[in-house]
Design a protein around this motif. Sequence first.
Motif, PDB file in Angstrom:
ATOM      1  N   VAL A  88      54.325  77.235  57.026  1.00  0.00           N
ATOM      2  CA  VAL A  88      55.446  77.959  56.422  1.00  0.00           C
ATOM      3  C   VAL A  88      56.283  78.559  57.534  1.00  0.00           C
ATOM      4  N   VAL A  89      57.566  78.205  57.570  1.00  0.00           N
ATOM      5  CA  VAL A  89      58.425  78.723  58.643  1.00  0.00           C
ATOM      6  C   VAL A  89      59.521  79.648  58.126  1.00  0.00           C
ATOM      7  N   GLY A  90      59.644  79.767  56.803  1.00  0.00           N
ATOM      8  CA  GLY A  90      60.651  80.691  56.284  1.00  0.00           C
ATOM      9  C   GLY A  90      60.458  80.951  54.799  1.00  0.00           C
ATOM     10  N   LEU A  91      60.812  82.140  54.374  1.00  0.00           N
ATOM     11  CA  LEU A  91      60.774  82.486  52.955  1.00  0.00           C
ATOM     12  C   LEU A  91      62.047  83.265  52.643  1.00  0.00           C
ATOM     13  N   ARG A  92      62.673  82.953  51.537  1.00  0.00           N
ATOM     14  CA  ARG A  92      63.848  83.715  51.114  1.00  0.00           C
ATOM     15  C   ARG A  92      63.954  83.733  49.603  1.00  0.00           C
ATOM     16  N   SER A  93      64.782  84.619  49.097  1.00  0.00           N
ATOM     17  CA  SER A  93      65.045  84.632  47.659  1.00  0.00           C
ATOM     18  C   SER A  93      66.068  83.554  47.337  1.00  0.00           C
ATOM     19  N   PRO A  94      65.953  82.917  46.168  1.00  0.00           N
ATOM     20  CA  PRO A  94      66.935  81.907  45.774  1.00  0.00           C
ATOM     21  C   PRO A  94      68.245  82.558  45.330  1.00  0.00           C
ATOM     22  N   THR A  95      69.331  81.796  45.359  1.00  0.00           N
ATOM     23  CA  THR A  95      70.565  82.266  44.744  1.00  0.00           C
ATOM     24  C   THR A  95      70.399  82.159  43.228  1.00  0.00           C
ATOM     25  N   GLU A  96      71.274  82.824  42.507  1.00  0.00           N
ATOM     26  CA  GLU A  96      71.195  82.758  41.043  1.00  0.00           C
ATOM     27  C   GLU A  96      71.302  81.324  40.544  1.00  0.00           C
ATOM     28  N   GLU A  97      72.194  80.565  41.191  1.00  0.00           N
ATOM     29  CA  GLU A  97      72.406  79.180  40.773  1.00  0.00           C
ATOM     30  C   GLU A  97      71.172  78.319  41.050  1.00  0.00           C
ATOM     31  N   GLU A  98      70.560  78.535  42.185  1.00  0.00           N
ATOM     32  CA  GLU A  98      69.350  77.789  42.515  1.00  0.00           C
ATOM     33  C   GLU A  98      68.249  78.070  41.488  1.00  0.00           C
ATOM     34  N   LEU A  99      68.119  79.325  41.126  1.00  0.00           N
ATOM     35  CA  LEU A  99      67.112  79.739  40.152  1.00  0.00           C
ATOM     36  C   LEU A  99      67.373  79.078  38.798  1.00  0.00           C
ATOM     37  N   GLU A 100      68.642  79.038  38.438  1.00  0.00           N
ATOM     38  CA  GLU A 100      69.040  78.430  37.170  1.00  0.00           C
ATOM     39  C   GLU A 100      68.712  76.928  37.154  1.00  0.00           C
ATOM     40  N   HIS A 101      68.999  76.272  38.293  1.00  0.00           N
ATOM     41  CA  HIS A 101      68.757  74.829  38.388  1.00  0.00           C
ATOM     42  C   HIS A 101      67.289  74.496  38.646  1.00  0.00           C
ATOM     43  N   GLY A 102      66.544  75.444  39.190  1.00  0.00           N
ATOM     44  CA  GLY A 102      65.147  75.169  39.510  1.00  0.00           C
ATOM     45  C   GLY A 102      64.951  74.375  40.781  1.00  0.00           C
ATOM     46  N   HIS A 103      65.971  74.392  41.672  1.00  0.00           N
ATOM     47  CA  HIS A 103      65.829  73.738  42.973  1.00  0.00           C
ATOM     48  C   HIS A 103      66.811  74.333  43.963  1.00  0.00           C
ATOM     49  N   VAL A 104      66.575  74.074  45.234  1.00  0.00           N
ATOM     50  CA  VAL A 104      67.462  74.644  46.257  1.00  0.00           C
ATOM     51  C   VAL A 104      68.740  73.831  46.399  1.00  0.00           C
ATOM     52  N   HIS A 105      69.774  74.491  46.885  1.00  0.00           N
ATOM     53  CA  HIS A 105      71.043  73.835  47.188  1.00  0.00           C
ATOM     54  C   HIS A 105      71.311  73.908  48.680  1.00  0.00           C
ATOM     55  N   GLY A 106      70.451  73.302  49.435  1.00  0.00           N
ATOM     56  CA  GLY A 106      70.637  73.297  50.887  1.00  0.00           C
ATOM     57  C   GLY A 106      71.755  72.364  51.269  1.00  0.00           C
ATOM     58  N   HIS A 107      72.098  72.372  52.553  1.00  0.00           N
ATOM     59  CA  HIS A 107      73.192  71.533  53.042  1.00  0.00           C
ATOM     60  C   HIS A 107      72.897  70.054  52.878  1.00  0.00           C
ATOM     61  N   ASP A 108      71.617  69.707  52.857  1.00  0.00           N
ATOM     62  CA  ASP A 108      71.285  68.283  52.757  1.00  0.00           C
ATOM     63  C   ASP A 108      70.782  67.924  51.355  1.00  0.00           C
ATOM     64  N   HIS A 109      71.097  68.787  50.418  1.00  0.00           N
ATOM     65  CA  HIS A 109      70.643  68.530  49.056  1.00  0.00           C
ATOM     66  C   HIS A 109      71.814  68.065  48.198  1.00  0.00           C
ATOM     67  N   ASP A 110      71.603  67.005  47.450  1.00  0.00           N
ATOM     68  CA  ASP A 110      72.726  66.424  46.721  1.00  0.00           C
ATOM     69  C   ASP A 110      72.389  66.172  45.261  1.00  0.00           C
ATOM     70  N   ASP A 111      71.358  66.835  44.765  1.00  0.00           N
ATOM     71  CA  ASP A 111      70.940  66.605  43.377  1.00  0.00           C
ATOM     72  C   ASP A 111      70.660  65.137  43.080  1.00  0.00           C
ATOM     73  N   TYR A 112      70.282  64.421  44.096  1.00  0.00           N
ATOM     74  CA  TYR A 112      69.780  63.038  43.967  1.00  0.00           C
ATOM     75  C   TYR A 112      70.836  62.010  43.565  1.00  0.00           C
ATOM     76  N   ASP A 113      72.074  62.426  43.346  1.00  0.00           N
ATOM     77  CA  ASP A 113      73.075  61.479  42.860  1.00  0.00           C
ATOM     78  C   ASP A 113      73.333  60.330  43.828  1.00  0.00           C
ATOM     79  N   GLU A 114      73.218  60.653  45.108  1.00  0.00           N
ATOM     80  CA  GLU A 114      73.535  59.680  46.132  1.00  0.00           C
ATOM     81  C   GLU A 114      72.699  58.397  46.019  1.00  0.00           C
TER      82      GLU A 114
END
Length: 185
Positions: A143-169
């Motif tokens: 484990v190298v980091g822990l943080r609280s999710p944004t409201e939107e991330e919590l709503e979606h149930g996944h992170v919205h990192g810079h390399d995250h694209d909701d699998y559409d790609e």
Amino acid sequence: MNEINDPTVVADDVVVTMEYTLTVNGEVIDSSEGTDPLEFLQGYQNIVPGLERELYGMKVGQSKKISVSPADGYGEVDMDAFLEISRSEFPDDIPLELGVELDLRDEDGEIMSATISKVEGDMVQLDLNHPLAGETLDFEVKVVGLRSPTEEELEHGHVHGHDHDDYDEDFDEEFIDAVDAEDEE
Ligand code: ZN
């Protein structure tokens, strides 16, 4: 970033950043080494259940070896999870060869990975089992980091990192057009 209110241990609704190495049958098949660590929201089965379960309570800097059985990983091989499809139903740009991997979307909009497991005349057989079904997964994680999710991330149930694209790609829209992709962003 270490905000004063960042979580201190892995728990539900915590975004975990984790280095990992995955070994199967003694062979390293995936690792965050040399690339970005994995970032995910704990408690939403964004990672395999047997791994997620063992992470609870871990702190930043802590390492652990976790062995995950097939049932707690990508499942046992399901002999019913093979589909036979006519060649003509595939778009032209997909090479119909043994071992080629495809992403398809079922009626519920879920992404499924498939591997071409047989080609015989006009028939193409797809194996819908995960490539790691039936395998024991040996993880080494840190484990190298822990943080609280944004409201939107919590709503979606996944992170919205810079390399995250909701699998559409990875979704080949030409292939299965039964369902329109739900655009949740
Ligand atoms: Zn999202």
